[in-house]
Design a protein around this motif. Structure first.
Motif, PDB file in Angstrom:
ATOM      1  N   MET A   1      67.803  36.446 -15.599  1.00 42.68           N
ATOM      2  CA  MET A   1      68.741  35.570 -16.297  1.00 42.68           C
ATOM      3  C   MET A   1      67.956  34.671 -17.256  1.00 42.68           C
ATOM      4  O   MET A   1      66.724  34.567 -17.152  1.00 42.68           O
ATOM      5  CB  MET A   1      69.535  34.733 -15.293  1.00 42.68           C
ATOM      6  N   PRO A   2      68.639  34.029 -18.201  1.00 45.37           N
ATOM      7  CA  PRO A   2      67.952  33.131 -19.134  1.00 45.37           C
ATOM      8  C   PRO A   2      67.130  32.073 -18.396  1.00 45.37           C
ATOM      9  O   PRO A   2      67.501  31.626 -17.306  1.00 45.37           O
ATOM     10  CB  PRO A   2      69.105  32.506 -19.921  1.00 45.37           C
ATOM     11  N   GLU A   3      66.031  31.642 -19.010  1.00 50.73           N
ATOM     12  CA  GLU A   3      65.069  30.758 -18.349  1.00 50.73           C
ATOM     13  C   GLU A   3      65.696  29.453 -17.877  1.00 50.73           C
ATOM     14  O   GLU A   3      65.443  28.989 -16.756  1.00 50.73           O
ATOM     15  CB  GLU A   3      63.915  30.462 -19.302  1.00 50.73           C
ATOM     16  N   LYS A   4      66.526  28.833 -18.720  1.00 49.72           N
ATOM     17  CA  LYS A   4      67.122  27.554 -18.331  1.00 49.72           C
ATOM     18  C   LYS A   4      68.051  27.706 -17.131  1.00 49.72           C
ATOM     19  O   LYS A   4      68.102  26.841 -16.243  1.00 49.72           O
ATOM     20  CB  LYS A   4      67.864  26.930 -19.517  1.00 49.72           C
ATOM     21  N   LEU A   5      68.800  28.786 -17.098  1.00 49.43           N
ATOM     22  CA  LEU A   5      69.674  29.047 -15.956  1.00 49.43           C
ATOM     23  C   LEU A   5      68.861  29.264 -14.694  1.00 49.43           C
ATOM     24  O   LEU A   5      69.228  28.801 -13.609  1.00 49.43           O
ATOM     25  CB  LEU A   5      70.553  30.269 -16.222  1.00 49.43           C
ATOM     26  N   SER A   6      67.770  29.977 -14.828  1.00 50.48           N
ATOM     27  CA  SER A   6      66.902  30.223 -13.684  1.00 50.48           C
ATOM     28  C   SER A   6      66.341  28.913 -13.137  1.00 50.48           C
ATOM     29  O   SER A   6      66.265  28.720 -11.913  1.00 50.48           O
ATOM     30  CB  SER A   6      65.755  31.159 -14.090  1.00 50.48           C
ATOM     31  N   GLU A   7      65.998  28.001 -14.024  1.00 51.20           N
ATOM     32  CA  GLU A   7      65.497  26.693 -13.603  1.00 51.20           C
ATOM     33  C   GLU A   7      66.563  25.920 -12.830  1.00 51.20           C
ATOM     34  O   GLU A   7      66.284  25.301 -11.795  1.00 51.20           O
ATOM     35  CB  GLU A   7      65.067  25.886 -14.828  1.00 51.20           C
ATOM     36  N   ILE A   8      67.791  25.958 -13.333  1.00 54.66           N
ATOM     37  CA  ILE A   8      68.892  25.244 -12.680  1.00 54.66           C
ATOM     38  C   ILE A   8      69.172  25.839 -11.304  1.00 54.66           C
ATOM     39  O   ILE A   8      69.395  25.110 -10.328  1.00 54.66           O
ATOM     40  CB  ILE A   8      70.154  25.286 -13.565  1.00 54.66           C
ATOM     41  N   GLU A   9      69.134  27.162 -11.222  1.00 53.92           N
ATOM     42  CA  GLU A   9      69.358  27.835  -9.934  1.00 53.92           C
ATOM     43  C   GLU A   9      68.285  27.429  -8.927  1.00 53.92           C
ATOM     44  O   GLU A   9      68.593  27.079  -7.775  1.00 53.92           O
ATOM     45  CB  GLU A   9      69.343  29.345 -10.130  1.00 53.92           C
ATOM     46  N   LYS A  10      67.031  27.444  -9.350  1.00 54.13           N
ATOM     47  CA  LYS A  10      65.932  27.101  -8.438  1.00 54.13           C
ATOM     48  C   LYS A  10      66.036  25.667  -7.950  1.00 54.13           C
ATOM     49  O   LYS A  10      65.825  25.370  -6.771  1.00 54.13           O
ATOM     50  CB  LYS A  10      64.591  27.331  -9.142  1.00 54.13           C
TER      51      LYS A  10
END
Length: 216
Positions: free
Chosen positions: A18-27
């Motif tokens: 998934m896009p990097e920013k979304l991945s950051e939010i998920e983590k």
């Protein structure tokens, strides 16, 4: 986990990043123990949105905004998301995340109790051709009347966490006392969805269980 963990892990290994920013939010959500949609549900939403191309999306239960932001990645250019959240700390984080990803023009966050907001939206005559239910599981059955008022023929309702990680198949006394009300209400909700003449519903054993209901 409802399905075999090895199978789930293998399927996940096939997924695109998934896009990097979304991945950051998920983590960060996982670190903060905020319940967000699981990988299989993410994949389902992506597939459904790209297939159906809805015009107006309603999400019940924004949490920190992750699922709305995920949906915004795969919906059409002219589509808009309205999402509801009542917990102040989650509202603040959701606003922060929506701004961080730059989706302020695509996502409208309404603050308040979902029951009250749904009643207000229904009274205004609002219509949504794609709905995602991911709020308090014990309230799904209570939300349904107003959901029905806003879902047109051909619209789809996706409800998450309906199998409660498999607990829904247990007897009332097979779950902890504090979960018995949620357990009974979810069983009622599942029966209602699968027996209403207004819906064609399937139940999928992915994530914590998902239903897909098409308004006939």
């Amino acid at each position: 986990m409802i399905v075999d963990e090895r199978i789930a892990a293998y399927i996940f290994s096939l997924e695109q990043e998934m896009p990097e920013k979304l991945s950051e939010i998920e983590k960060q959500a996982l670190v903060d123990y905020v319940p967000i949609i699981k990988k299989p549900t993410q994949s389902l939403l992506r597939f459904m949105l790209r297939s159906l191309r809805p015009e107006n999306i309603l999400e019940v239960g924004a949490a920190v905004g992750f699922s709305s932001l995920l949906m915004s990645e795969y919906m059409g250019e002219d589509c808009h998301i309205t999402t509801i959240e009542k917990m102040p700390e989650r509202i603040e984080k959701a606003k922060e995340n929506i701004t961080y990803v730059g989706r302020e023009d695509k996502i409208t966050l309404i603050e308040g109790d979902a029951a009250d907001v749904l009643e207000q939206l229904a009274a205004e005559g609002r219509q949504f051709d794609f709905m995602f239910m991911d709020a308090a599981k014990g309230q799904y059955i209570n939300f349904l009347p107003n959901i029905m008022k806003m879902l047109p023929a051909g619209g789809i309702l996706i409800s998450d966490n309906v199998l409660q990680d498999g607990d829904v198949v247990q007897s009332r006394y097979g779950v902890t006392r504090r979960n018995r009300t949620i357990h009974s209400r979810m069983r009622e909700y599942l029966y209602e969805l699968t027996h209403m003449k207004e819906f064609d519903t399937i139940v999928l054993p992915i994530g914590d269980g998902v239903t897909l209901s098409t308004r006939i």
